[in-house]
Every structure is written in C-alpha cells, then in structure tokens.
Scaffold this motif. Structure first.
Motif, mmCIF file in Angstrom:
data_model
loop_
_atom_site.group_PDB
_atom_site.id
_atom_site.type_symbol
_atom_site.label_atom_id
_atom_site.label_comp_id
_atom_site.label_asym_id
_atom_site.label_seq_id
_atom_site.Cartn_x
_atom_site.Cartn_y
_atom_site.Cartn_z
ATOM 1 N N SER A 1 6.702 -12.059 -7.469
ATOM 2 C CA SER A 1 7.997 -11.442 -7.160
ATOM 3 C C SER A 1 8.173 -10.096 -7.848
ATOM 4 C CB SER A 1 9.133 -12.376 -7.576
ATOM 5 O OG SER A 1 9.079 -12.642 -8.974
ATOM 6 N N VAL A 2 7.529 -9.922 -9.027
ATOM 7 C CA VAL A 2 7.636 -8.652 -9.754
ATOM 8 C C VAL A 2 6.807 -7.576 -9.064
ATOM 9 C CG1 VAL A 2 7.188 -7.468 -11.935
ATOM 10 C CG2 VAL A 2 8.063 -9.801 -11.942
ATOM 11 N N MET A 3 5.557 -7.888 -8.775
ATOM 12 C CA MET A 3 4.661 -6.887 -8.208
ATOM 13 C C MET A 3 4.973 -6.569 -6.750
ATOM 14 S SD MET A 3 3.279 -6.088 -10.880
ATOM 15 C CE MET A 3 2.439 -4.705 -10.103
ATOM 16 N N GLU A 4 5.713 -7.432 -6.084
ATOM 17 C CA GLU A 4 6.159 -7.105 -4.724
ATOM 18 C C GLU A 4 7.067 -5.884 -4.726
ATOM 19 O OE1 GLU A 4 7.958 -10.691 -3.362
ATOM 20 O OE2 GLU A 4 6.120 -11.411 -2.383
ATOM 21 N N LYS A 5 7.724 -5.626 -5.876
ATOM 22 C CA LYS A 5 8.642 -4.491 -5.992
ATOM 23 C C LYS A 5 7.940 -3.215 -6.442
ATOM 24 C CE LYS A 5 12.356 -7.673 -7.290
ATOM 25 N NZ LYS A 5 13.301 -8.080 -8.366
ATOM 26 N N PHE A 6 6.651 -3.339 -6.815
ATOM 27 C CA PHE A 6 5.941 -2.153 -7.293
ATOM 28 C C PHE A 6 5.579 -1.262 -6.109
ATOM 29 C CE2 PHE A 6 2.250 0.314 -8.585
ATOM 30 C CZ PHE A 6 2.658 0.800 -9.814
ATOM 31 N N VAL B 1 -2.056 4.513 -11.780
ATOM 32 C CA VAL B 1 -2.144 4.289 -13.226
ATOM 33 C C VAL B 1 -0.838 4.685 -13.903
ATOM 34 C CG1 VAL B 1 -3.274 5.008 -15.362
ATOM 35 C CG2 VAL B 1 -4.641 4.566 -13.317
ATOM 36 N N ASN B 2 -0.301 5.847 -13.520
ATOM 37 C CA ASN B 2 0.967 6.311 -14.107
ATOM 38 C C ASN B 2 2.070 5.274 -13.923
ATOM 39 O OD1 ASN B 2 -0.316 8.690 -14.766
ATOM 40 N ND2 ASN B 2 0.525 9.840 -13.043
ATOM 41 N N GLY B 3 2.131 4.706 -12.732
ATOM 42 C CA GLY B 3 3.167 3.724 -12.432
ATOM 43 C C GLY B 3 3.027 2.454 -13.248
#
Length: 435
Positions: free
Chosen positions: A81-86, A97-99
């Motif tokens: 659920s966290v990485m779906e927002k990345f 990488v910056n993100g």
C-alpha cells in the motif's frame, strides 16, 4: 450569431481547464509539484505529472547531513500500500534514486555529531589529588502516558530505566542518590488528570547506592498519566535536603519526553532550586522531545544553572547520563597512588573505547536499516511492475556505493575518536609521572 456561440463555448472550456488544474506553491525545503485533476463525475480520472525530488548524493558527508525521509517513521517500505503511492512513472534512474532517498533516508545527524565532536571525558582523573565535595544527586523520571511510546530501540520507559540502572551501577560509593517519579497515577484522560497531576513520589530514599533496592524501586511504576514536571522539580528540594550539608554538591537529573501538562512552570521551579540554600543545579535530558518541548526544557535547565541534553535513542541517552555522571564524579574526593592512578585511567580508557565502538555500531545499524528500506522498496516496485530489472539494478548499485562510503566515513571517525582517547591517556599518565 454562430461566431458568438463559438466564443462562449471556448470560454466555458477554458474555465473548465482552469478549475481542473491545481498548483502547489513551493515551500522551503520542498520541490515544486503540479498535479492535473479532471473533476468530471462522468470521467472520474486523475492524471499525475512527473514529481521532482531533491537531488541525493553518494558522498558520505552529504549523506549524514541528509534530512530524515518522509516515510521512515510511518511504516515499512515493503508494504504494498505504501509503494503503490510512490510516483515511479516517467522517472529517470537518477530521479528514482532521489525519490527513494527522499522517502526513506535515515537521520544520522545526532550520532554523527557525537563522533565528529568526540572528546574523551577524563574529568575525574584530571588531577591525581582532588579535595572536593561529595555528590548528592536526585533523579526524577517522567512516568506520563507518552513514555510508553516506542523509538527505534524500544519503549522509551524501558530504555530510560535501563540507562538509569547503568547510571546507578557506576555511581561513586560515598555519594548520595535518590529516585523520584511523577505522573504515574490516574490516567492520561481528563477523568484522571487531577490525580495524575498531583502524583510525584519518592521511590528510592536518599542514600548510598544499593543495587537490589534501587532496581526494585525502578520496577514500582509504569507510564500512566499527565506530566506534573514543575511539582516534581519543587519536590527535588526535599529529596536533596535529606543528605545535603556543607560537603555536598547538589544536583537534580530529570529524564522527560515532553512538556509540563498540569499548568505548572518548570523554569520558575528550577530557578527556585538554583537560588535556594542548597544551590541545586538542574540537568534535564529530553528523550525524543518535539521542538515545543525542547524549548521549555531548555529554559528550565538554564533557569536551574544546569544543562539540557536532547536524545533520541538508547545509546544517546546512556551517553548523556555518562557525561552527567562524569561531572558528578569529577568533584568526588580522590587520592590515588601512582599505581592506582595508572590502573584507574587505563580501565577508564577501555570504557571510553567501548563507548566509541557502541557509537560506531549504532551508526552502522542506522545505515543498514536505510539500505534495507531501499532494497525492500525496489523489490516491491518491481512486483508492481513500476520499474524493470535494469532500473532495480541501477538503484542497488547506488545503494551499495552509498553504504560503502558511509562505512568508510564511520570507520575513520571511530578511529579518530579512539586516537583521542589514547593520546589523552598518555598525556594524563605522563603528567602523573612528573608529580
């Protein structure tokens, strides 16, 4: 007429575009982001344009100064659920990488400062003979409900008790120690506020340190209610008065994780202690305290002619208490023979060396935690199809380079600190030989 209709239709379409576009104003420390949203209920779509992140670095000095990632304290990077927002779409490898750094960078600033500014504390051994006052120390431990909160090393109250326990074990045999807690009754709701705000209790009577009795006292209370800090500071006078005389130096050590919440004035109470016949010095350790709390606690320590320390982990808390203990022991009456002096200073240098090793270990653990965040994050992004194997490999290479550079940096700082210990020991023992 037809021309007039076309003009009106164009104006309507233009107004619709303007209503659907929102622009976030750039704030200090943030990059500008623009999102375009179609508010039509029929279409119900949302299109995100590419997000710009602050530029990251592989240089160790830059890495240890980086701000903490915005997601570090929120959750586990591996959660779907966290990485779906990345916003990985349309990012170059460098931007990816910056993100990830912007999201998951660890805060090294406090531990870096401890090693960068490290100076070995041999205060108690600066002179072979010292005739100074016996230490009379009162410890006050915050037992408000917020002390049950967790930091990266564990629960705040558990870590504070362990650090105070270690403090007691090293306390000078002929000095006096007491333990008081506050906010340990009632509850942290309005229904229990009155009882909680009136609760401050002496758990270990002023006396020489006794391990069994002291540890038993530490286990008598747990995080419960509000924070009557000022009332506890006032009670410190009675705690210290029991053993105070013309041969004692009187100090109050406070460990707290927040501000006064019972309407008292900690700074005024601390000043009253400092101005009293006991001339008490008030030292405060702020444990994982926010900016507002730090401001109040600093003012109280200053008013009490003492010092304020801010800590966020077990190692920092133990280090601060060790520094306070060294100041207390510096005034302890000593009269070493030369052989005793050599033995004592050698033993102390070994203890300092171990503390540096612990700082280095803490540094490395934070770095490895950060690396784990990145690896888990890119694996999840691959699983979601947001990045391919080539992008993942690029990020892994940068992550490994950052880790290697930080490792080398940490090692150098630790070696420099160890060298300072060695040189200070040599100087003190050479001076003792000349006496």
């Amino acid at each position: 007429m037809r021309k007039m209709v076309m003009i009106m239709l164009g104006a309507v379409l233009l107004a619709g575009c303007q209503d659907g576009q929102s622009v976030d104003k750039k704030k200090p420390g943030e990059t500008e982001s623009i999102s375009t949203t179609n508010n039509s209920e029929d279409e119900g779509t949302k299109e995100d344009e590419k997000v710009e992140f602050p530029t990251s670095s592989t240089d160790a000095v830059d890495i240890v100064k980086q701000p903490e990632g915005i997601k570090v304290k929120e959750t586990d990077a591996a959660e779907k659920s966290v990485m779906e927002k990345f916003p990985a779409e349309n990012l170059t490898n460098e931007e990816l990488v910056n993100g990830l750094v912007y999201w998951f960078a660890m805060d090294y600033s406090s531990i870096d400062k401890l090693l960068t500014d490290y100076e070995p504390n041999f205060a108690e051994y600066e002179g072979k003979e010292q005739e100074e006052k016996i230490q009379n120390v009162a410890i006050h431990l915050d037992s408000s409900g917020s002390m049950i909160g967790a930091v990266r090393d564990g629960v705040k109250m558990d870590l504070a008790k362990k650090a105070i326990q270690s403090f007691g074990e090293d306390f000078p045999e002929d000095s006096y120690l007491s333990l008081r807690t506050y906010g340990h009754k009632g509850n942290n709701e309005n229904s229990g506020k009155e009882l909680s705000c009136s609760s401050t209790e002496l758990m270990y009577e002023p006396s020489h340190y006794d391990e069994g009795t002291f540890n038993e006292a530490l286990n008598k209370f747990k995080p419960t209610g509000w924070t009557p800090l000022a009332n506890s500071v006032k009670a410190g006078y009675e705690d210290l008065k029991v053993k105070a005389d013309e041969n004692t130096s009187n100090s109050l050590f406070i460990v707290s994780d927040g501000i006064e919440t019972c309407g008292g004035d900690p700074a005024a109470a601390a000043k009253e202690l400092a101005d009293s016949d006991l001339k008490v010095k008030v030292y405060i350790i702020g444990f994982n305290v926010d900016d507002e709390g730090q401001k109040q606690l600093k003012e109280a320590a200053k008013a009490g002619n003492g010092k304020y320390f801010t800590v966020n982990s077990k190692i920092e808390l133990e280090n601060s208490l060790t520094n306070l203990l060294s100041e207390a022991k510096a005034g302890y009456k000593r009269n070493f023979s030369l052989s005793q002096y050599y033995t004592a200073t050698n033993f102390h240098s070994v203890k300092l060396s171990k503390e540096v090793d612990e700082l280095r270990t803490e540094f490395i653990e934070r770095m490895r935690d950060e690396t784990t965040f990145y690896i888990e994050a890119i694996n999840e992004l691959k699983n979601q199809g947001k990045i391919d194997n080539a992008q993942a490999e690029f990020v892994e290479n940068i992550v490994n380079e950052r880790q290697e550079n930080v490792l080398a940096y940490i090692t150098q700082l630790a070696e420099e600190a160890q060298m300072k210990i060695k040189k200070k020991l040599e100087i003190l023992q050479a001076e003792a030989d000349k006496r």
